[in-house]
Design a protein around this motif. Structure first.
Motif, mmCIF file in Angstrom:
data_model
loop_
_atom_site.group_PDB
_atom_site.id
_atom_site.type_symbol
_atom_site.label_atom_id
_atom_site.label_comp_id
_atom_site.label_asym_id
_atom_site.label_seq_id
_atom_site.Cartn_x
_atom_site.Cartn_y
_atom_site.Cartn_z
ATOM 1 N N ASN A 166 0.547 -1.085 -0.644
ATOM 2 C CA ASN A 166 -0.171 -0.223 -0.288
ATOM 3 C C ASN A 166 0.705 1.123 -0.404
ATOM 4 O OD1 ASN A 166 -2.234 2.188 0.699
ATOM 5 N ND2 ASN A 166 -2.834 1.052 2.286
ATOM 6 N N LYS A 182 5.392 6.144 3.253
ATOM 7 C CA LYS A 182 5.077 7.515 3.200
ATOM 8 C C LYS A 182 6.631 8.172 4.555
ATOM 9 C CE LYS A 182 0.709 8.137 3.930
ATOM 10 N NZ LYS A 182 -1.187 8.966 4.879
ATOM 11 N N GLN A 188 0.239 3.420 0.525
ATOM 12 C CA GLN A 188 -0.129 5.489 1.054
ATOM 13 C C GLN A 188 0.148 4.650 3.056
ATOM 14 O OE1 GLN A 188 -1.641 8.427 0.212
ATOM 15 N NE2 GLN A 188 -0.952 7.392 -1.032
ATOM 16 N N SER A 189 1.020 3.692 3.678
ATOM 17 C CA SER A 189 0.895 2.764 4.706
ATOM 18 C C SER A 189 1.308 3.900 5.010
ATOM 19 C CB SER A 189 1.693 1.683 4.429
ATOM 20 O OG SER A 189 3.221 1.923 3.649
ATOM 21 N N SER A 209 4.833 0.446 -4.447
ATOM 22 C CA SER A 209 3.596 -0.530 -4.259
ATOM 23 C C SER A 209 3.564 -1.594 -5.011
ATOM 24 C CB SER A 209 2.538 0.469 -3.593
ATOM 25 O OG SER A 209 3.356 0.943 -2.603
#
Length: 243
Positions: free
Chosen positions: A191, A198, A193-194, A205
């Motif tokens: 992911n 970040k 957005q993990s 991903s």
């Protein structure tokens, strides 16, 4: 039902009882308390104390809970990963994904040192990644010891961090320690957005459906292997052209 905290409170007889039940669950759900006492050579009062520790009023309630536990296990099905992988490999054919791999490979090729970090199945793949990169001429090291003191300046190094969820606390703390010593971070996560994605300088991903069996994450790791091998081959090609 059998948590670590509860198991830790069992005395010697209760532990014998627990071991017998774990080995004979399908049989125990149909036994009478007297039958279980005879089989395990403990008293019925010991069995009742055992049941109360598991928040059951008596042996009948314990058997109901055990039966529900067995039914839950029998309902779990392991899906074929063929469809998931087909979708992933279809996504790898687009220019955006290829560009991310090229960008990552460029950063790796310029680094003097390449480190790999990960834990659990990601740790196994991190070790594999370090070996694969080294086999193609880019010497890499898998940092297996989480508590190894890092005092050196790791400027012009890159750390490849592997994590399916991107939320593993051990990996996050290891990344922070490496960043403090000036290592660039490239993460490979499911992911984008993990947390790990970040806090990384670069992230690749793969977005496949996560799967769990009990509390174990059994999400396919084939995309990670593909990404690692593709990047290693790209790094090799870049070094060959530079030579």
């Amino acid at each position: 039902m059998f948590t670590n905290e509860i198991i830790a409170t069992f005395n010697e007889l209760e532990m014998l009882l627990y071991k017998y039940i774990m080995q004979n669950k399908e049989k125990v759900v149909y036994m009478r308390i007297r039958d279980l006492a005879d089989e395990t050579h403990v008293s019925t009062s010991t069995i009742m104390r055992f049941c109360r520790k598991l928040n059951c009023e008596g042996f009948s309630e314990f058997k109901v809970k055990l039966k529900l536990l067995l039914d839950e296990k029998s309902d779990i099905t392991i899906k074929s990963g063929q469809h998931v992988l087909a979708e992933f490999f279809e996504r790898t054919q687009n220019e955006k994904f290829t560009s991310k791999l090229e960008d990552a490979a460029e950063a790796i090729s310029k680094a003097n040192h390449v480190f790999f970090v990960g834990i659990g199945s990601s740790g196994i793949l991190a070790e594999y990644g370090a070996r694969y990169f080294s086999s193609l001429g880019k010497f890499s090291t898998y940092l297996k010891d989480w508590y190894m003191p890092i005092h050196a300046n790791l400027n012009n190094s890159i750390t490849i961090a592997l994590s399916v969820s991107g939320e593993n606390e051990f990996t996050i703390s290891h990344i922070h320690k490496l960043k403090e010593n000036s290592s660039k971070i490239l993460s490979i996560t499911n992911n984008g957005q993990s947390t790990i994605a970040k806090i990384s300088d670069k992230n690749v991903s793969y977005y496949v459906t996560e799967e769990f069996f009990d509390k174990s994450n059994i999400t396919t790791q084939i995309p990670v292997i593909f990404i690692l091998e593709e990047m290693a081959r790209m790094v090799y090609e870049k070094s060959r052209k530079n030579d």
